[in-house]
Design a protein around this motif. Structure first.
Motif, PDB file in Angstrom:
ATOM      1  N   ASP A  38       0.807  -1.203  -0.176  1.00 13.69           N
ATOM      2  CA  ASP A  38       0.052  -0.112  -0.093  1.00 13.69           C
ATOM      3  C   ASP A  38       0.877   1.320  -0.019  1.00 13.69           C
ATOM      4  O   ASP A  38       1.954   1.278   0.714  1.00 13.69           O
ATOM      5  CB  ASP A  38      -0.819  -0.126   1.242  1.00 13.69           C
ATOM      6  N   CYS A  39       0.334   2.076  -0.801  1.00 17.18           N
ATOM      7  CA  CYS A  39       1.157   3.716  -0.874  1.00 17.18           C
ATOM      8  C   CYS A  39       0.127   4.661  -1.107  1.00 17.18           C
ATOM      9  O   CYS A  39      -0.646   4.462  -1.865  1.00 17.18           O
ATOM     10  CB  CYS A  39       2.131   3.158  -1.853  1.00 17.18           C
ATOM     11  N   ASP A  40       0.164   5.730  -0.543  1.00 18.46           N
ATOM     12  CA  ASP A  40      -0.922   6.788  -0.294  1.00 18.46           C
ATOM     13  C   ASP A  40      -0.472   7.539  -1.653  1.00 18.46           C
ATOM     14  O   ASP A  40      -1.468   7.768  -2.313  1.00 18.46           O
ATOM     15  CB  ASP A  40      -0.292   7.890   0.815  1.00 18.46           C
ATOM     16  N   ARG A  66       7.917   6.132   1.857  1.00 21.10           N
ATOM     17  CA  ARG A  66       6.764   5.739   2.817  1.00 21.10           C
ATOM     18  C   ARG A  66       5.619   4.787   2.016  1.00 21.10           C
ATOM     19  O   ARG A  66       5.336   5.134   1.143  1.00 21.10           O
ATOM     20  CB  ARG A  66       5.980   6.966   3.289  1.00 21.10           C
ATOM     21  N   HIS A  67       5.764   3.744   2.923  1.00 20.08           N
ATOM     22  CA  HIS A  67       4.507   2.592   2.287  1.00 20.08           C
ATOM     23  C   HIS A  67       4.522   1.524   3.219  1.00 20.08           C
ATOM     24  O   HIS A  67       5.057   1.610   4.203  1.00 20.08           O
ATOM     25  CB  HIS A  67       5.230   1.983   1.156  1.00 20.08           C
ATOM     26  N   ALA A  68       3.402   0.840   3.172  1.00 21.93           N
ATOM     27  CA  ALA A  68       3.114  -0.464   3.785  1.00 21.93           C
ATOM     28  C   ALA A  68       3.309  -1.798   3.105  1.00 21.93           C
ATOM     29  O   ALA A  68       3.010  -1.685   1.761  1.00 21.93           O
ATOM     30  CB  ALA A  68       1.967  -0.362   4.754  1.00 21.93           C
ATOM     31  N   HIS A  70       2.397  -6.164   3.478  1.00 19.56           N
ATOM     32  CA  HIS A  70       1.857  -7.031   4.247  1.00 19.56           C
ATOM     33  C   HIS A  70       1.748  -8.356   3.780  1.00 19.56           C
ATOM     34  O   HIS A  70       1.610  -8.604   2.589  1.00 19.56           O
ATOM     35  CB  HIS A  70       0.485  -6.618   4.886  1.00 19.56           C
ATOM     36  N   ILE A  94      11.283   1.776  10.470  1.00 20.97           N
ATOM     37  CA  ILE A  94      10.337   0.777   9.806  1.00 20.97           C
ATOM     38  C   ILE A  94       9.633   0.124  11.138  1.00 20.97           C
ATOM     39  O   ILE A  94      10.210   0.025  12.231  1.00 20.97           O
ATOM     40  CB  ILE A  94      11.051  -0.303   8.972  1.00 20.97           C
ATOM     41  N   ARG A  95       8.340  -0.114  11.051  1.00 20.87           N
ATOM     42  CA  ARG A  95       7.730  -1.030  12.062  1.00 20.87           C
ATOM     43  C   ARG A  95       7.180  -2.194  11.521  1.00 20.87           C
ATOM     44  O   ARG A  95       6.952  -2.482  10.628  1.00 20.87           O
ATOM     45  CB  ARG A  95       6.358  -0.303  12.572  1.00 20.87           C
ATOM     46  N   THR A 120       3.449  -7.609   9.099  1.00 21.65           N
ATOM     47  CA  THR A 120       3.011  -6.216   8.402  1.00 21.65           C
ATOM     48  C   THR A 120       4.375  -5.325   8.682  1.00 21.65           C
ATOM     49  O   THR A 120       4.745  -5.006   9.839  1.00 21.65           O
ATOM     50  CB  THR A 120       1.646  -5.586   9.162  1.00 21.65           C
ATOM     51  N   THR A 122       5.688  -1.267   8.272  1.00 20.80           N
ATOM     52  CA  THR A 122       5.080  -0.062   7.894  1.00 20.80           C
ATOM     53  C   THR A 122       6.335   1.078   7.851  1.00 20.80           C
ATOM     54  O   THR A 122       7.163   1.116   8.781  1.00 20.80           O
ATOM     55  CB  THR A 122       4.262   0.691   8.911  1.00 20.80           C
TER      56      THR A 122
END
Length: 325
Positions: A38-40, A66-68, A70, A94-95, A120, A122
């Motif tokens: 996912d990326c805004d 920035r992205h996520a 999973h 990063i998380r 996941t 982030t």
């Protein structure tokens, strides 16, 4: 100067040119694991990925915005469920969430996650990391998950063993193409250090490796080095290690697999990496199969499709251009 700064001051970073979000996501899927992303603002996203592979270990350098990402049970495939990924944060943050824990990594921290479990990730701005993906059997031949207690936990790259290990990881990564015939030995030695570090992070006594485990590790290394030999099989492996074929099969029974299946899986994995390599597009798929030890194009095609669900040509097309719409 901090230990981490000293460790990374000569690190060359990610060399390839920046690529757009869709291409970057595909590159990460090929080099690390199958993720959904996912990326805004994908139109503003750029990233870089460099990956090299030696002796069953992938060395991956990444930089991105920035992205996520999973993975759930529907994303995890049997072919990529037997690995750990160990990542060192170089810049940004990063998380990593897995096993009910969340590791927040900033520069100088590292963490481990398991390819066979949902996760996941982030990622913040100015992200840069280097990581290694390696089979669980590189740490222990036991079929259980001895490092499950430390996935998604942050650890500091501090003076001592962790500094030594990451210095070695970055050095091997930087010099991978120059190692020549010494490459497999260097990677095996590196994984011995990585295993010692991770077992130490468990914080409790871990049973010493048994002679059987040491023998199995040597055999697994022998298989990887000799995959190109079409005659590689239980008889040859047993003779090379001065054990009977019966003892060899019994050794592998403890791991939940067989000698022949291990050889087949490693050959398919090696072919997957070569078929997905843009630098090898001029090499016919049949030639890639032959140099990984398959006895002929038909045999290669049958085994590869049974293991991956795709023919070699289909896999290469998807790896290089993405799935068909």
């Amino acid at each position: 100067m901090t230990s981490f700064a000293a460790l990374t001051e000569q690190y060359a970073g990610v060399a390839p040119r920046p690529i757009a979000f869709a291409s970057w996501a595909d590159a990460v899927r090929r080099s690390v694991l199958s993720f959904e992303f996912d990326c805004d603002r994908p139109d503003r996203f750029t990233g870089r990925v460099r990956d090299r592979h030696l002796h069953g270990v992938s060395f991956v350098d990444m930089a991105s915005g920035r992205h996520a990402a999973h993975r759930d049970h529907s994303t995890i495939r049997a072919a990529d469920a037997g690995f750990y990924v160990l990542t060192l944060q170089l810049s940004g943050d990063i998380r990593i969430a897995q096993d009910g824990r969340v590791a927040v990594l900033t520069p100088g921290l590292f963490a481990l996650y398991d390819s066979g479990k949902p996760a996941t990730l982030t990622v913040g701005d100015d992200y840069r990391s280097t990581c290694i993906r390696f089979p669980k059997t590189a740490i222990t031949p036991r079929p259980d998950d001895p490092l499950g207690e430390i996935t998604a936990r942050p650890f500091e790259c501090a003076p001592g063993l962790t500094d030594t290990v990451w210095s070695t990881v970055l050095s091997v990564n930087r010099n991978l193409e120059s190692l020549g015939v010494h490459g497999p030995t260097a990677v095996r030695s590196l994984m011995t250090l990585v295993g010692a570090m991770l077992r130490g992070e468990l914080g409790h006594a871990v049973p010493a490796r048994s002679p059987h485990e040491d023998l199995l590790e040597r055999i697994l290394g022998y298989i990887d080095v000799n995959l190109a030999d079409a005659d590689l099989g239980p008889t040859r492996i047993a003779a090379a290690h001065f054990v009977s074929p019966r003892s060899l099969h019994a050794l592998f029974e403890r791991t939940g697999t067989t000698v022949s299946r291990r050889i087949r899986e490693r050959r398919v994995e090696r072919c997957r990496l070569d078929l997905a390599d843009p630098a090898l597009t001029h090499v016919p798929a049949s030639a890639i199969g032959a140099r990984c030890g398959f006895s002929g194009a038909s045999h290669f095609g049958q085994v590869f499709k049974r293991e991956t669900g795709l023919t070699p040509a289909e896999f290469r097309r998807q790896a290089l251009t993405g799935p068909a719409e």
